[in-house]
Enzyme design. Sequence first.
Site, short mmCIF file in Angstrom:
data_model
loop_
_atom_site.label_atom_id
_atom_site.label_comp_id
_atom_site.label_asym_id
_atom_site.label_seq_id
_atom_site.Cartn_x
_atom_site.Cartn_y
_atom_site.Cartn_z
N TYR A 22 0.83 -1.20 0.00
CA TYR A 22 0.00 0.00 0.00
C TYR A 22 0.87 1.26 0.00
O TYR A 22 1.83 1.38 0.76
CB TYR A 22 -0.90 0.01 1.24
CG TYR A 22 -1.66 1.30 1.45
CD1 TYR A 22 -2.79 1.59 0.71
CD2 TYR A 22 -1.20 2.25 2.36
CE1 TYR A 22 -3.48 2.79 0.88
CE2 TYR A 22 -1.87 3.45 2.54
CZ TYR A 22 -3.01 3.72 1.80
OH TYR A 22 -3.67 4.90 1.97
N GLY A 64 -5.73 5.57 -0.07
CA GLY A 64 -7.11 5.85 0.26
C GLY A 64 -8.06 5.03 -0.60
O GLY A 64 -7.93 3.81 -0.73
#
Length: 507
Positions: free
Chosen positions: A53, A60
């Site tokens: 990530y 997000g």
Amino acid sequence: MTITLNGSELTVEKLVAIARFNEKVELAPEALERIKVCRAMLEEKLANKEIMYGTNTGIGEFSEKILNDEQVKEFQKYLIYNHAAGIGDPAPIEHVRAALAGRINVHAHGNSGCRPEITLTLVEMLNKGVTPVVCQKGSVGASGDLAPMAQAALLLMGEGEAFYNGERLSGHDAMERAGIPIPGLQARDGLAAINGSNLLTAMSAIHIYDMERFLKQAEIAAAMSIEALLGNMKPYNSKLHELRGFKGAITSAKNIATLVEGSDLTTGKMKTKVQDAYSMRSTPQVIGTARDAVAYARSQVEIELNGVGDNPIFVPELKLTLTGANFQGSPVALPMDMAGIAITMVCVLSERRLNRLTNPALSQGLPDFLAHEPGFYSGLMLSQYTADHLIVEQRILSTPASIQSIPAAADQEDFVSMGMNTALKNGQILDNAYGVLGIEFMAAAQALDFREFTPGKGSLKAREVIRRHVDHLEVDRPLYNDHNKMKALVKSNEILEEVEKTIGNLG
């Protein structure tokens, strides 16, 4: 003395020394090694195309978007650009310096995955006095303080703005003048620079430092007022509070008893009431409650200062990447909401003692409104009005921010801490508190001037310091200058410092 940042030993006092008093910092050698080991693991995972990530994915709501190799190289730049989205006046330099120190301490754990050059550049910025220009508003306290920290991270690319040697410059010029090489951003570097609640935690640490000193001064003002009102001294016997068991109240009672040592009121020769009003005899319980609240907030803030606030988090010894929400500001926001409420509560008590000093029905024979010719002169009548205004504002600001979440990022970030709002309003609460307490100090000094007995050593010294800044009110004069001088005096801690030189350190 240089402060070593190793990820585990950063205290409120050390952070204030760095932020407010420009103490130099260094990164512990073992911390630098941890950062290198973690970076090597991250680069290995990148080479193996492992999905991580914010490194080779979007963030997000875009976390499912996988980036190609070319996008990975450029992504961190655009991440910083679009997150540098704050608004408003620049945050105070000490707040930003403290946030940078806090971010370095996060990196020192070796779980953030950034290049060592990023952390070492932040160290140089602190030591050479390059402070990013950061808008005060825009953070929702999760995923950390993204907007302000991104504005700070612009300098890592030679962009943005900075304060340097008293000037506001472009980030490139500030870094060049200070002789700091610009590291640029590679995979993960940008997110590792911003993804934590570092600014709101830094502000909270500085506020705790100031709150603790404010509460000691509140005890000094209380001692002066209680003496001026011919208070019964039994409520300040520490045995009374030991029987109940609250640490803050025990400390507060001991402090007040120490401040009034040497007073004629402690001999039993002077007539006092059997029981005084709550605003007098409850003072140790109320200030003690505030002490306990601020102590709890300190414990939470120091945990955060020494924790790994980031996402994702890399665990090199396990070759593991963990995504979660260690950027969430709630562990700091909630106790700091309580700390702000505690300061307001102490100010409400202060105003009630001020009322007793000026109200002829309650002042134990003091002149009406502490005026020399009541009726012709109004004395300190209007000073109470000013204190009341400040307290109402404090009450409004004491509404907790930590329950005010508004979802963001298309409901991917559907609960946020709003801890930056807590930090900002605590600064305003403290600013008002200096004014309220300054007015009580002024009134207590005026009242003691009318009394014909010897006050305690602490009260005498406090009155002496006050008289260096504000004269006795013989005839009415515009009071705004006196109010502002007293506010500045309380903020400076001069009264506390001088009293502690005389009677020893308060608890």
